[in-house]
Design a protein around this motif. Structure first.
Motif, short mmCIF file in Angstrom:
data_model
loop_
_atom_site.label_atom_id
_atom_site.label_comp_id
_atom_site.label_asym_id
_atom_site.label_seq_id
_atom_site.Cartn_x
_atom_site.Cartn_y
_atom_site.Cartn_z
N ARG A 171 41.75 4.82 29.79
CA ARG A 171 41.52 4.42 31.19
C ARG A 171 40.56 3.24 31.25
N SER A 172 39.48 3.29 30.48
CA SER A 172 38.50 2.20 30.47
C SER A 172 39.14 0.91 29.97
N LEU A 173 39.98 1.02 28.93
CA LEU A 173 40.65 -0.16 28.38
C LEU A 173 41.50 -0.85 29.44
N ILE A 174 42.31 -0.05 30.16
CA ILE A 174 43.21 -0.61 31.17
C ILE A 174 42.42 -1.15 32.36
N ASN A 175 41.46 -0.38 32.84
CA ASN A 175 40.66 -0.82 33.99
C ASN A 175 39.87 -2.09 33.67
N ASP A 176 39.35 -2.20 32.46
CA ASP A 176 38.59 -3.40 32.07
C ASP A 176 39.52 -4.61 32.00
N TYR A 177 40.74 -4.39 31.52
CA TYR A 177 41.72 -5.48 31.47
C TYR A 177 42.02 -5.99 32.88
N VAL A 178 42.27 -5.06 33.81
CA VAL A 178 42.57 -5.44 35.19
C VAL A 178 41.36 -6.11 35.83
N LYS A 179 40.19 -5.57 35.61
CA LYS A 179 38.96 -6.14 36.18
C LYS A 179 38.78 -7.58 35.71
N ASN A 180 39.04 -7.83 34.44
CA ASN A 180 38.91 -9.18 33.90
C ASN A 180 39.94 -10.13 34.50
N LYS A 181 41.19 -9.67 34.62
CA LYS A 181 42.26 -10.52 35.14
C LYS A 181 42.11 -10.81 36.63
N THR A 182 41.41 -9.94 37.36
CA THR A 182 41.23 -10.13 38.81
C THR A 182 39.82 -10.62 39.14
N GLN A 183 39.15 -11.19 38.17
CA GLN A 183 37.81 -11.76 38.39
C GLN A 183 36.83 -10.73 38.97
N GLY A 184 36.97 -9.47 38.53
CA GLY A 184 36.05 -8.43 38.96
C GLY A 184 36.36 -7.82 40.32
N LYS A 185 37.46 -8.25 40.95
CA LYS A 185 37.78 -7.76 42.30
C LYS A 185 38.35 -6.34 42.29
N ILE A 186 39.16 -6.00 41.28
CA ILE A 186 39.73 -4.66 41.15
C ILE A 186 39.05 -3.99 39.96
N GLU A 187 38.10 -3.11 40.25
CA GLU A 187 37.25 -2.57 39.19
C GLU A 187 37.80 -1.28 38.59
N GLU A 188 38.48 -0.47 39.37
CA GLU A 188 38.94 0.84 38.87
C GLU A 188 40.33 1.13 39.40
N LEU A 189 41.32 0.53 38.76
CA LEU A 189 42.70 0.74 39.20
C LEU A 189 43.11 2.20 39.00
N PHE A 190 42.85 2.72 37.81
CA PHE A 190 43.17 4.11 37.51
C PHE A 190 41.92 4.96 37.63
N LYS A 191 41.98 5.96 38.51
CA LYS A 191 40.88 6.93 38.62
C LYS A 191 41.03 8.03 37.57
N TYR A 192 42.27 8.25 37.11
CA TYR A 192 42.55 9.33 36.17
C TYR A 192 43.79 8.98 35.37
N LEU A 193 43.78 9.35 34.09
CA LEU A 193 44.95 9.22 33.23
C LEU A 193 45.14 10.52 32.46
N SER A 194 46.34 11.04 32.48
CA SER A 194 46.63 12.27 31.75
C SER A 194 46.71 11.97 30.25
N PRO A 195 46.24 12.89 29.41
CA PRO A 195 46.41 12.72 27.95
C PRO A 195 47.88 12.71 27.54
N ARG A 196 48.77 13.17 28.44
CA ARG A 196 50.21 13.16 28.14
C ARG A 196 50.83 11.78 28.35
N THR A 197 50.06 10.84 28.90
CA THR A 197 50.57 9.49 29.15
C THR A 197 50.93 8.82 27.81
N VAL A 198 52.06 8.13 27.80
CA VAL A 198 52.46 7.41 26.59
C VAL A 198 52.67 5.92 26.85
N LEU A 199 52.73 5.53 28.13
CA LEU A 199 52.98 4.12 28.46
C LEU A 199 52.45 3.83 29.85
#
Length: 411
Positions: A171-199
């Motif tokens: 979750r941190s990896l994805i949120n940090d990627y989005v935060k960087n690409k949106t110049q810090g405007k979108i800080e926490e796209l995902f509030k939760y990710l299931s361990p069952r997630t594969v993609l």
């Protein structure tokens, strides 16, 4: 004049929060190929239809609240997902995106988004605009070569190996990627990710532009904004005297003002008459937008009052998309075009958006995330018609109750 100003203040926040986000294709893009021009028009019309449909759903779920989203981000993310969809799942996604599949082929839709991405990411000195896609893949998940190639070529998607078993780190990896690409405007796209997630598929948009005619900060003053008949708030109110496209729509009971950026893109403000917001929202269609744009004429506006604001929104779109006809991706999905097997299902679609409007111009960002899990054989039993019931004691195998239920509502 005072009544007109009051009406302007009454609805402007909601208008900017929802309707302005329809603008997605720079108007200075010139397409030389005639066939591609038809595809571009169809794409823009479908995207606008989807934009208004999604807006109506979000406005209905959030009455009397700000609505802020990027329909382009949501539609591009779903089109990206559709690369791996097959059969009825594919049809449902594309029709949910308002494409008429008797008039346009799937390949044309993807090519349309490809051309749109190229146009939006064209370098400009007067506009900061960045649109992109990415996928985060469980390390041992084997994607089909065709899906990887189509994602790269058509949606310019990057791919990152990810360990979703450590869901917080993922979750941190994805949120940090989005935060960087949106110049810090979108800080926490995902509030939760299931361990069952594969993609996870991600789309992001960042936009920053300056007004062609800027507001003078010295003229910005605190003023009343009429949220409703019974509620008034104080907001910083900008003011300007300028000539700009304007239209008074007597048929629908609203005023339109178009403010241009230095890049020649524009923001369209639609202000319904007092008490007419819901009536206007119900009549939002691509045809209405086309009529408005064709009716705008340069007019001198001696006093334009516009609130300075910063709005953020977050949405979980599973239920909303289901109500718009995109259902199978969440239940009995066929996403076999991703891995070659029909064992994937969408667990969540999340969206975040932010828009700042001030004296200098507009800065906005948005992101859409689609979480996908591996599902095992899903057996669904829906007891919604007459049935038999037998209650059996385990040790003696004695049937102590036996019956038929034809109407559960009868005693």
């Amino acid at each position: 004049m005072r009544a007109e100003r009051t009406s302007f203040l009454l609805a402007l926040g909601l208008l900017m929060a929802g309707i302005r986000s329809v603008h997605c294709l720079p108007e200075n893009v010139v397409v030389k190929d005639q066939r591609r021009r038809v595809d571009s028009h169809t794409l823009a019309s479908s995207n606008t239809d989807f934009a208004f449909s999604l807006y109506k759903q979000l406005a209905l779920k959030n009455p009397n609240k700000n609505v802020m989203f990027s329909p382009l981000s949501v539609s591009m993310a779903l089109a990206f997902l559709s690369l791996g969809a097959r059969g009825p799942t594919l049809t449902e996604i594309l029709e949910g995106l308002k494409f008429n599949l008797t008039e346009i082929q799937e390949t044309q839709i993807h090519q349309g988004f490809q051309h749109l991405l190229q146009a939006l990411n064209r370098p400009s000195n007067q506009l900061q605009l960045s649109v992109g896609n990415a996928m985060f893949v469980q390390e041992e998940l084997k994607l089909l070569d065709k899906f990887i190639e189509d994602a790269r070529v058509l949606y310019s998607s990057e791919a990152f190996p990810t360990n979703f078993r450590d869901s917080e780190a993922a979750r941190s990896l994805i949120n940090d990627y989005v935060k960087n690409k949106t110049q810090g405007k979108i800080e926490e796209l995902f509030k939760y990710l299931s361990p069952r997630t594969v993609l996870v598929l991600v789309n992001y948009i960042y936009f920053k532009a300056q007004w062609k005619t800027r507001f003078d900060p010295k003229h910005t003053e605190q003023a009343e904004f009429h949220v409703s008949k019974n509620k008034t708030v104080e907001v910083p109110m900008m003011t300007l005297d300028l000539e700009t496209p304007y239209f008074r729509d007597k048929e629908l009971g609203c005023m339109l003002v178009e403010l241009t950026y230095s890049s020649n893109d524009s923001a369209l403000f639609i202000l319904p008459d007092e008490g007419k917001m819901q009536d206007l929202e119900a009549k939002l269609t691509p045809e209405t937008l086309t009529r408005w744009r064709n009716s705008l004429q340069p007019r001198r506006i001696h006093e334009l009052y516009l609130p300075k604001f910063s709005i953020k929104s977050n949405y979980e779109l599973n239920d909303t998309l289901s109500q718009m006809g995109i259902k199978k991706i969440f239940t009995d999905a066929d996403l076999s075009g991703i891995t070659g097997t029909a064992d994937l299902v969408v667990s969540q679609v999340v969206h975040g958006a932010a828009l700042d409007v001030d004296e200098e111009g507009t800065e906005g960002a948005a992101a859409t995330g689609i979480g996908i899990e591996r599902t095992f054989l899903r057996i669904i039993v829906r007891v919604n018609r007459p049935f038999l019931i037998a209650v059996v004691l385990k040790d003696t195998q004695s049937i102590i109750f036996l019956g038929k239920v034809t109407n559960p509502s009868e005693a």
